[in-house]
Write an enzyme that holds these catalytic residues in place. Structure first.
Site, PDB file in Angstrom:
ATOM      1  N   HIS A 305       0.835  -1.213   0.000  1.00 48.63           N
ATOM      2  CA  HIS A 305       0.000   0.000   0.000  1.00 48.63           C
ATOM      3  C   HIS A 305       0.870   1.265   0.000  1.00 48.63           C
ATOM      4  CE1 HIS A 305      -3.326  -2.768   0.604  1.00 48.63           C
ATOM      5  NE2 HIS A 305      -2.624  -3.307   1.594  1.00 48.63           N
ATOM      6  N   GLU A 320      -2.609   0.483   7.890  1.00 49.37           N
ATOM      7  CA  GLU A 320      -1.700  -0.610   7.544  1.00 49.37           C
ATOM      8  C   GLU A 320      -0.443  -0.108   6.834  1.00 49.37           C
ATOM      9  OE1 GLU A 320      -1.426  -4.490   4.588  1.00 49.37           O
ATOM     10  OE2 GLU A 320      -3.325  -3.403   4.769  1.00 49.37           O
ATOM     11  N   HIS A 374       2.608  -6.993   5.015  1.00 50.13           N
ATOM     12  CA  HIS A 374       1.229  -6.522   5.156  1.00 50.13           C
ATOM     13  C   HIS A 374       0.727  -6.771   6.579  1.00 50.13           C
ATOM     14  CE1 HIS A 374       0.022  -5.723   0.904  1.00 50.13           C
ATOM     15  NE2 HIS A 374       1.099  -6.469   0.678  1.00 50.13           N
ATOM     16  N   GLU A 436       1.229 -11.635   6.297  1.00 50.76           N
ATOM     17  CA  GLU A 436       0.160 -10.949   7.038  1.00 50.76           C
ATOM     18  C   GLU A 436       0.506 -11.071   8.517  1.00 50.76           C
ATOM     19  OE1 GLU A 436      -2.049  -9.089   5.887  1.00 50.76           O
ATOM     20  OE2 GLU A 436      -2.809  -9.785   3.946  1.00 50.76           O
TER      21      GLU A 436
END
Length: 473
Positions: A305, A320, A374, A436
């Site tokens: 991102h 995030e 992430h 994650e």
């Protein structure tokens, strides 16, 4: 399989939902691998907010994918056996197998036609897009189409009358555009460009002597009474502006200046009637420095991102993108102490990169591993834990090693190693994983993820995992 997934992706950005419509008797001015596409009667190329928008229902029809239009929700769903794509009219965000993608401008609805930006087609798909401003023609060239050599792309169909100029005539500059880190200059006639790298500020200057702007150049691109113009480049961290002018009258010389954000390595070559200046991949954390060639293993560290794409939003509003970048920067610092590993960041600040750009950095470097960082989110605040995703067999061993260290670093629930169809681990050519670390939608996970101690442990765990995978322990 690569071409198949590529063709799936093309549809989401150049499609028109089912409607009646008959084939137009005129020309569509859109070509796919040299074949002109026939559009419905009411479909046409349009320009919206400085974006060229195209409706290409025939691409969908020719490739045989299922398309569903939800009139009430103003949404389009495209799917086959393994991929589901979702777009909403006037919404810049779309989803591919649940993975969020961002368009420069939302799809637009015109009568019974959905229009999407051609730039997004190019950036997301690995599709070569050539726009001939003079003839208003678009050439779409798939990466797997060629003359028998891997990676070779055919030249676009030339516009009638683009034969070389006769001696004594000036060459014509028909258009200037920028896509996929390539400046593309459409020309007519014989040219001998001269490129110069300059600093303070950093820029690349391309002079084309014995040339002038064509009469149609200024019809859709800025060109003032002094024969000068410019356009800003959005979405590419290397370049922020392209300027052009009739620099000299004796001889008539067109000058094009690429204003860089930092020093870059480049190549310049001709592709038929296109002059292409391509910015080469360098280490974004150390601009201007080529990567590789020193015997070190190359590890690309991807902070997911960035900028206008915050990623998941935590239960207390934390973003995030901030967690991802903080950990990536820590990993980068740790790798600087590893004599046999060279770390490369896809971004080292709050910059937005398309998924395709992240993949291109790793593939162009011929990296050995790709690690995408992430944090997760769920509709249930009870969801918690750490998981690691891989997409193919070559990535399984890396996923197992990285997950072992990641779980140990976070101390969260072990949610296991899983298959995932995410773009950044599907399209990369090396072992690649998506980590994650925890769930921002869980109060305890979010609180832990934004502590310096946990971020340090995760960064060290990533480095330890990379070292074990390379057998450097």
């Amino acid at each position: 399989m690569k071409k198949f997934s590529f063709l799936v992706m093309i549809i989401i950005f150049v499609m028109m939902f089912p409607g009646k419509g008959q084939a137009a008797s005129g020309h569509s001015n859109i070509y796919l691998d040299g074949t002109e596409l026939v559009l419905a009667t009411n479909a046409k190329i349009e320009t919206m907010q400085n974006n060229i928008m195209i409706p290409v229902r025939v691409v969908v029809e020719n490739l045989g994918f299922n398309v569903a239009w939800d009139k009430n929700k103003q949404s389009v769903t495209i799917n086959n056996d393994s991929t589901v794509i979702h777009l909403v009219v006037n919404n810049k965000s779309g989803y591919v197998n649940g993975n969020k993608v961002t368009l420069p401008i939302g799809p637009a609805l015109k009568t019974d036609t959905v229009l999407v930006p051609i730039r997004f087609v190019s950036e997301q798909l690995g599709l070569q897009v050539n726009w001939d401003n003079a003839s208003k023609k678009i050439y779409l060239i798939s990466s797997d189409t060629g003359s028998g050599n891997p990676g070779t792309k055919p030249e676009p169909n030339p516009d009638p009358g683009t034969e070389p100029t006769t001696p004594g005539e000036l060459a014509l500059i028909n258009s200037i555009s920028y896509s996929e880190n390539r400046l593309m200059i459409a020309t007519k006639g014989s040219i001998e460009p001269k490129a110069t790298v300059m600093s303070s500020p950093n820029r690349i200057v391309i002079d084309i002597p014995y040339a002038k702007f064509s009469e149609t150049f200024g019809t859709s691109q800025q060109l003032d009474s002094y024969l000068q113009g410019s356009f800003h480049v959005v979405g590419y961290p290397d370049l922020y502006q392209v300027r052009y002018s009739l620099y000299n009258n004796s001889p008539s010389t067109v000058r094009i200046v690429m204003d860089l954000n930092y020093a870059k390595v480049y190549t310049i070559h001709a592709e038929g009637n296109l002059l292409v200046v391509e910015l080469k991949t360098t280490d974004p954390s150390n601009p201007g420095t080529p990567v590789g060639g020193n015997g070190k293993k190359i590890a690309v560290i991807d902070a997911g991102h960035g900028n206008q794409d915050p990623g998941a939003i935590g239960i207390t509003g934390k973003k995030e993108k901030a967690f991802n970048l903080a950990v990536a920067l820590k990993v980068d610092q740790l790798l600087k102490n590893e004599p046999k590993i060279e770390g490369v960041l896809t971004r080292n600040n709050d910059t937005f990169l398309e998924l395709k750009e992240r993949v291109k950095i790793a593939n162009d470097l011929n990296a050995d591993v790709f690690i995408s960082i992430h944090a997760n989110s769920s509709g249930s605040s009870a969801a918690s834990g750490t998981e690691t995703y891989y997409n193919n067999d070559r990535s399984k061993a890396l996923a197992n090693v990285m997950h072992k260290y990641l779980v140990r670093a976070t101390g969260f629930k072990d949610r296991g190693v899983r298959y995932g169809n995410f773009h950044v681990i599907r399209e990369t050519k090396m072992a690649a994983v998506l980590l994650e670390s925890g769930y921002l939608s869980n109060k305890q996970d979010e609180a832990g993820l934004f502590t310096e101690s946990l971020q340090n442990r995760v960064a060290q765990g990533i480095v330890d995992g990379i070292k074990e995978y390379f057998g450097l322990e």
